[in-house]
Each structure stands twice: as structure tokens, then as C-alpha cells.
Write a protein that holds these residues in place. Structure first.
Motif, PDB file in Angstrom:
ATOM      1  N   ARG A   8      11.756 -38.710  29.786  1.00 11.68           N
ATOM      2  CA  ARG A   8      11.355 -39.975  29.159  1.00 11.68           C
ATOM      3  C   ARG A   8      11.068 -39.787  27.675  1.00 11.68           C
ATOM      4  N   GLU A   9      10.397 -38.701  27.340  1.00 15.11           N
ATOM      5  CA  GLU A   9      10.085 -38.444  25.930  1.00 15.11           C
ATOM      6  C   GLU A   9      11.362 -38.181  25.137  1.00 15.11           C
ATOM      7  N   ILE A  46      24.233 -37.014  16.883  1.00 11.17           N
ATOM      8  CA  ILE A  46      22.825 -37.165  16.526  1.00 11.17           C
ATOM      9  C   ILE A  46      21.967 -37.285  17.775  1.00 11.17           C
ATOM     10  N   ALA A  47      22.433 -38.079  18.735  1.00 12.71           N
ATOM     11  CA  ALA A  47      21.661 -38.291  19.959  1.00 12.71           C
ATOM     12  C   ALA A  47      21.527 -36.994  20.761  1.00 12.71           C
ATOM     13  N   GLU A  48      22.616 -36.250  20.918  1.00  8.40           N
ATOM     14  CA  GLU A  48      22.557 -34.990  21.657  1.00  8.40           C
ATOM     15  C   GLU A  48      21.668 -33.965  20.952  1.00  8.40           C
ATOM     16  N   LYS A  49      21.794 -33.874  19.633  1.00  8.42           N
ATOM     17  CA  LYS A  49      20.974 -32.923  18.873  1.00  8.42           C
ATOM     18  C   LYS A  49      19.491 -33.243  19.043  1.00  8.42           C
ATOM     19  N   THR A  50      19.173 -34.534  19.118  1.00 10.24           N
ATOM     20  CA  THR A  50      17.787 -34.958  19.328  1.00 10.24           C
ATOM     21  C   THR A  50      17.233 -34.360  20.616  1.00 10.24           C
ATOM     22  N   VAL A  51      18.016 -34.442  21.680  1.00  7.79           N
ATOM     23  CA  VAL A  51      17.565 -33.928  22.977  1.00  7.79           C
ATOM     24  C   VAL A  51      17.481 -32.404  22.959  1.00  7.79           C
ATOM     25  N   LEU A  52      18.508 -31.757  22.459  1.00  7.42           N
ATOM     26  CA  LEU A  52      18.516 -30.295  22.434  1.00  7.42           C
ATOM     27  C   LEU A  52      17.352 -29.753  21.600  1.00  7.42           C
ATOM     28  N   ASP A  53      17.110 -30.366  20.443  1.00  7.59           N
ATOM     29  CA  ASP A  53      16.009 -29.910  19.591  1.00  7.59           C
ATOM     30  C   ASP A  53      14.667 -30.076  20.306  1.00  7.59           C
TER      31      ASP A  53
END
Length: 266
Positions: A8-9, A46-53
């Protein structure tokens, strides 16, 4: 932190990072073919990098299976798989059509049936759907269920994007009998709408859908009381491989399933 809270976060962070990007010239770009087989766009990256980071930041021990990034091992002692389609409905997102979402799920094993958590976030407004195994499905904190009564308008969701002429012929009796058919361009979000009771059945028999597209929706539908079957009307299951493609029918009850299947098999 519980796995569902982690997902969720991560979803919230995606929303914050892309909500102003959709429909702008910065949403597009061509970053080559992603692991899922489609062209990767800037908004996807951008969206994937957000999750991986975020997963790296909190040291969440897992293997990420991303639509663009592919297989990423974040630990040698993985607790399971994070199945990620950070932007489902990329064409809508790039053009600014307000129907696209993020889809994140967690599986303990290499099977769809081992999914224990799922989160789908509508990235146009931040509305969130989530489910944990054996704990029900929720929309913005309220428990949801599939529509199990006789509807005023029967709404049939059908994904026919790129369907063969043969499949279109099989499906034509549905279009002839039912006026209210829909496809909005993001399977995960449509599965969430179905789980919320806004569609009565959702069909994708193209044999093209990837696990990343349906992983979170799979659990959300099951926890909302829906039937989820493969093209042979067996309980839907599959491995998590990038080569895997599935067909499925999500139905709110056996009555509508029998009705629609009888039309397809005429």
C-alpha cells in the motif's frame, strides 16, 4: 511492517510521483521493450523505480517480477515475489485518458494461487483497492463484494484488444444479446471495479494477458467472493513466468457464468 502495508505504501508513492505526469510530453518516450514484451514509457520507468527504491530503502527481502525491469533479486534470502505492473493502462496514461492504475501483489511461491496480498491503486485519483488472503477485499477502507443480485443493468466487461477474427466470432452472441459491454484499457483496474460490484462479469479470452496484469486483481476478486476461472472453466492458476499468458473469466455468480458461457459456446 505487514506485507500489505508495504504494498500500500509503495502504491501511494507511485501515485505521488506520476499523478502530474499523465498526458504530458514527459509521460512518453521509448525506452525499448520491457520484460513483459511492450514498449517501456517514461511513466512506466518512473513508477517502477519508485517501487524498487522503496523496497530497497526498507530492506524488504524479495524477488521483484516487474513488467519493465524483469526479474530483480533484492535479497539472497527472499520471502517471496513482488509481482509488479507499476502502470497498467500505459496507453491511457501516456495520452491522458483517466483510466490507469498500479498493480502490486505478493506471492510466497512461483504460482498465482500462492498470492497472499494484492493492491490496485487508481492513479488518476489515488483510490485504492486491496486484499489479504482470508481477510476480505477493501476499497478505501470499506469492505467490498462482487454484485450478487439481479442487476438493473447487466454490465459485461470484455477485453478484445487485438483479438483474432475467430475469437470475435465466438464472442459476437454476447454483443448481440447484451447492450452494455465495456472495456476501458486497464485490466487490473477493471478487475477491481468488478470486485467492487460495478461489473457483473469480466472476460479476457485472448490468451495474451500477463501475470503482472492480473496478480493483484486475482486475489482482490477471490476475496470479494467472485468466481475466477480459466478458458476451460477450471479455477484459474498459472506460474509466474514472463512467458506465461492466460485467459480468464471473472463472474459474480454461477448463474451469470452459465448464461455467458452458453452464448460463447453456441
Amino acid at each position: 511492517m505487514e506485507v500489505i502495508e508495504i504494498l500500500r505504501e509503495a502504491s501511494k508513492k507511485i501515485y505521488e510521483n506520476v499523478k502530474e505526469l499523465a498526458g504530458t510530453e514527459h509521460a512518453a518516450g521509448d525506452f525499448g521493450i520491457g520484460a513483459g514484451g511492450d514498449i517501456s514509457r517514461n511513466i512506466d520507468i518512473i513508477a517502477e523505480k519508485t517501487v524498487l527504491d522503496y523496497l530497497k530503502e526498507i530492506n524488504f527481502e524479495c524477488i521483484v517480477l516487474g513488467e519493465e525491469c524483469g526479474h530483480v533479486e533484492l535479497s539472497n534470502n527472499s520471502k517471496g515475489y513482488v509481482i509488479m505492473d507499476a502502470i497498467d493502462g500505459s496507453a491511457n496514461a501516456v495520452r491522458g485518458v483517466p483510466f490507469f492504475c498500479s498493480s502490486l501483489a505478493f506471492a510466497t511461491e512461483n504460482k498465482l494461487s500462492s498470492i497472499t496480498e494484492g493492491v490496485i491503486t487508481n492513479l488518476t485519483n489515488g483510490e485504492m483497492y486491496w486484499a489479504s488472503k482470508n481477510n476480505g477485499s477493501f476499497f478505501n477502507g470499506e469492505q467490498i463484494n462482487v454484485h450478487d443480485k439481479d442487476p438493473i443493468y447487466k454490465i459485461i466487461g470484455i477485453n478484445t484488444s487485438g483479438a483474432s477474427p475467430e475469437l470475435m466470432k465466438r464472442l459476437s452472441p454476447i454483443y448481440e444479446k447484451h447492450e452494455h459491454t465495456r472495456h476501458f484499457g486497464a485490466n487490473a483496474l477493471e478487475m477491481a471495479l468488478f470486485a467492487r460490484g460495478l461489473l457483473d462479469i469480466f472476460i479476457d479470452l485472448r490468451g495474451k494477458i500477463r501475470i503482472q496484469d492480473i496478480a493483484a486483481g486475482y486475489l482482490i476478486i477471490k476475496e470479494a467472493g467472485g468466481l475466477l476461472l480459466d478458458a476451460n472453466l477450471n479455477p484459474l492458476d498459472a506460474d509466474l513466468s514472463y512467458e506465461t499468458r492466460v485467459s480468464f473469466i471473472a463472474a459474480s455468480n454461477q448463474k451469470i457464468l452459465d448464461e455467458i458461457v452458453s452464448l460463447i459456446d453456441q
